[in-house]
Write a protein that holds these residues in place. Structure first.
Motif, PDB file in Angstrom:
ATOM      1  N   ILE A  26      16.692   0.076   7.118  1.00 41.60           N
ATOM      2  CA  ILE A  26      17.231   0.668   5.888  1.00 41.60           C
ATOM      3  C   ILE A  26      16.555   0.071   4.658  1.00 41.60           C
ATOM      4  O   ILE A  26      16.088   0.793   3.769  1.00 41.60           O
ATOM      5  CB  ILE A  26      18.763   0.470   5.814  1.00 41.60           C
ATOM      6  CG1 ILE A  26      19.454   1.336   6.867  1.00 41.60           C
ATOM      7  CG2 ILE A  26      19.300   0.772   4.425  1.00 41.60           C
ATOM      8  CD1 ILE A  26      20.905   0.973   7.110  1.00 41.60           C
ATOM      9  N   CYS A  27      16.494  -1.245   4.602  1.00 38.86           N
ATOM     10  CA  CYS A  27      15.935  -1.906   3.419  1.00 38.86           C
ATOM     11  C   CYS A  27      14.414  -1.781   3.349  1.00 38.86           C
ATOM     12  O   CYS A  27      13.856  -1.668   2.260  1.00 38.86           O
ATOM     13  CB  CYS A  27      16.373  -3.368   3.365  1.00 38.86           C
ATOM     14  SG  CYS A  27      18.131  -3.534   3.016  1.00 38.86           S
ATOM     15  N   GLY A  28      13.748  -1.779   4.490  1.00 35.79           N
ATOM     16  CA  GLY A  28      12.299  -1.576   4.483  1.00 35.79           C
ATOM     17  C   GLY A  28      11.937  -0.203   3.956  1.00 35.79           C
ATOM     18  O   GLY A  28      11.043  -0.043   3.113  1.00 35.79           O
ATOM     19  N   LEU A  76      16.967  -8.689   3.725  1.00 33.32           N
ATOM     20  CA  LEU A  76      15.878  -9.498   3.153  1.00 33.32           C
ATOM     21  C   LEU A  76      14.577  -9.302   3.933  1.00 33.32           C
ATOM     22  O   LEU A  76      13.505  -9.197   3.342  1.00 33.32           O
ATOM     23  CB  LEU A  76      16.276 -10.968   3.125  1.00 33.32           C
ATOM     24  CG  LEU A  76      17.409 -11.332   2.163  1.00 33.32           C
ATOM     25  CD1 LEU A  76      17.811 -12.790   2.342  1.00 33.32           C
ATOM     26  CD2 LEU A  76      17.015 -11.042   0.729  1.00 33.32           C
ATOM     27  N   ALA A  77      14.680  -9.239   5.256  1.00 31.43           N
ATOM     28  CA  ALA A  77      13.489  -9.016   6.084  1.00 31.43           C
ATOM     29  C   ALA A  77      12.890  -7.638   5.806  1.00 31.43           C
ATOM     30  O   ALA A  77      11.673  -7.490   5.662  1.00 31.43           O
ATOM     31  CB  ALA A  77      13.837  -9.153   7.567  1.00 31.43           C
ATOM     32  N   GLY A  78      13.737  -6.622   5.711  1.00 28.91           N
ATOM     33  CA  GLY A  78      13.256  -5.271   5.448  1.00 28.91           C
ATOM     34  C   GLY A  78      12.642  -5.127   4.078  1.00 28.91           C
ATOM     35  O   GLY A  78      11.586  -4.492   3.910  1.00 28.91           O
ATOM     36  N   ALA A  79      13.279  -5.717   3.070  1.00 25.72           N
ATOM     37  CA  ALA A  79      12.737  -5.654   1.709  1.00 25.72           C
ATOM     38  C   ALA A  79      11.396  -6.379   1.640  1.00 25.72           C
ATOM     39  O   ALA A  79      10.450  -5.911   0.995  1.00 25.72           O
ATOM     40  CB  ALA A  79      13.726  -6.252   0.720  1.00 25.72           C
ATOM     41  N   SER A  80      11.290  -7.507   2.318  1.00 29.11           N
ATOM     42  CA  SER A  80      10.022  -8.252   2.341  1.00 29.11           C
ATOM     43  C   SER A  80       8.934  -7.450   3.040  1.00 29.11           C
ATOM     44  O   SER A  80       7.792  -7.390   2.575  1.00 29.11           O
ATOM     45  CB  SER A  80      10.207  -9.594   3.053  1.00 29.11           C
ATOM     46  OG  SER A  80      11.130 -10.383   2.365  1.00 29.11           O
ATOM     47  N   THR A  84       5.541  -5.985   1.307  1.00 26.45           N
ATOM     48  CA  THR A  84       4.225  -6.326   1.865  1.00 26.45           C
ATOM     49  C   THR A  84       3.404  -5.070   2.107  1.00 26.45           C
ATOM     50  O   THR A  84       2.221  -5.012   1.759  1.00 26.45           O
ATOM     51  CB  THR A  84       4.390  -7.112   3.182  1.00 26.45           C
ATOM     52  OG1 THR A  84       5.155  -8.287   2.918  1.00 26.45           O
ATOM     53  CG2 THR A  84       3.054  -7.493   3.774  1.00 26.45           C
ATOM     54  N   VAL A  85       4.025  -4.050   2.680  1.00 33.60           N
ATOM     55  CA  VAL A  85       3.320  -2.789   2.916  1.00 33.60           C
ATOM     56  C   VAL A  85       2.862  -2.196   1.591  1.00 33.60           C
ATOM     57  O   VAL A  85       1.718  -1.737   1.463  1.00 33.60           O
ATOM     58  CB  VAL A  85       4.218  -1.796   3.689  1.00 33.60           C
ATOM     59  CG1 VAL A  85       3.601  -0.405   3.705  1.00 33.60           C
ATOM     60  CG2 VAL A  85       4.462  -2.297   5.097  1.00 33.60           C
ATOM     61  N   LEU A  86       3.742  -2.207   0.583  1.00 33.27           N
ATOM     62  CA  LEU A  86       3.371  -1.679  -0.731  1.00 33.27           C
ATOM     63  C   LEU A  86       2.218  -2.463  -1.338  1.00 33.27           C
ATOM     64  O   LEU A  86       1.302  -1.882  -1.921  1.00 33.27           O
ATOM     65  CB  LEU A  86       4.577  -1.722  -1.675  1.00 33.27           C
ATOM     66  CG  LEU A  86       5.658  -0.693  -1.422  1.00 33.27           C
ATOM     67  CD1 LEU A  86       6.882  -0.994  -2.273  1.00 33.27           C
ATOM     68  CD2 LEU A  86       5.146   0.702  -1.699  1.00 33.27           C
ATOM     69  N   HIS A  87       2.264  -3.784  -1.209  1.00 31.79           N
ATOM     70  CA  HIS A  87       1.200  -4.624  -1.775  1.00 31.79           C
ATOM     71  C   HIS A  87      -0.154  -4.272  -1.174  1.00 31.79           C
ATOM     72  O   HIS A  87      -1.123  -4.068  -1.888  1.00 31.79           O
ATOM     73  CB  HIS A  87       1.512  -6.102  -1.546  1.00 31.79           C
ATOM     74  CG  HIS A  87       0.379  -7.007  -1.915  1.00 31.79           C
ATOM     75  ND1 HIS A  87       0.049  -7.278  -3.216  1.00 31.79           N
ATOM     76  CD2 HIS A  87      -0.515  -7.685  -1.148  1.00 31.79           C
ATOM     77  CE1 HIS A  87      -1.007  -8.081  -3.241  1.00 31.79           C
ATOM     78  NE2 HIS A  87      -1.353  -8.352  -1.991  1.00 31.79           N
TER      79      HIS A  87
END
Length: 105
Positions: A26-28, A76-80, A84-87
């Protein structure tokens, strides 16, 4: 009066894994869509709290702090992961390399 309950530890751990994985997805996804940390955390934790509140209303269930810990860690894991993918996505769009060979053939 003595009340005895039996709980399989594997079921408890499996439940926490489900919470962690669901919040990671969900967060990712939210992070890659919104590109905003605060919106991602708000969406992820809102869904986690709503799920636990729903569970608390079910017979024989209660609001689980341990499930919420798994939700928070998954968020937190999904948001990170999403960040990272966006970066790397933006990094590859902006960096260009030109390779040329000069000479007489």
């Amino acid at each position: 009066m003595l009340i005895s309950t039996s709980v399989n530890a594997g079921d408890i751990e499996h439940d926490k894994q489900k919470h962690f994985i669901a919040e990671t997805v969900i967060c990712g996804t939210t992070m890659m869509y919104t590109e905003s940390w605060w919106q991602t955390i708000l969406v992820g934790l809102s869904i986690g709290v709503l799920k636990e509140t729903y569970d608390a209303g079910q017979e024989g269930n209660e609001f689980s702090k341990n499930d919420m810990v798994a939700n928070i860690l998954g968020c937190l894991a999904g948001a990170s992961y999403g960040a990272t993918v966006l970066h790397f996505h933006y990094e590859s769009d902006t960096d260009t390399t030109t390779i040329s060979i000069k000479g007489k053939f």
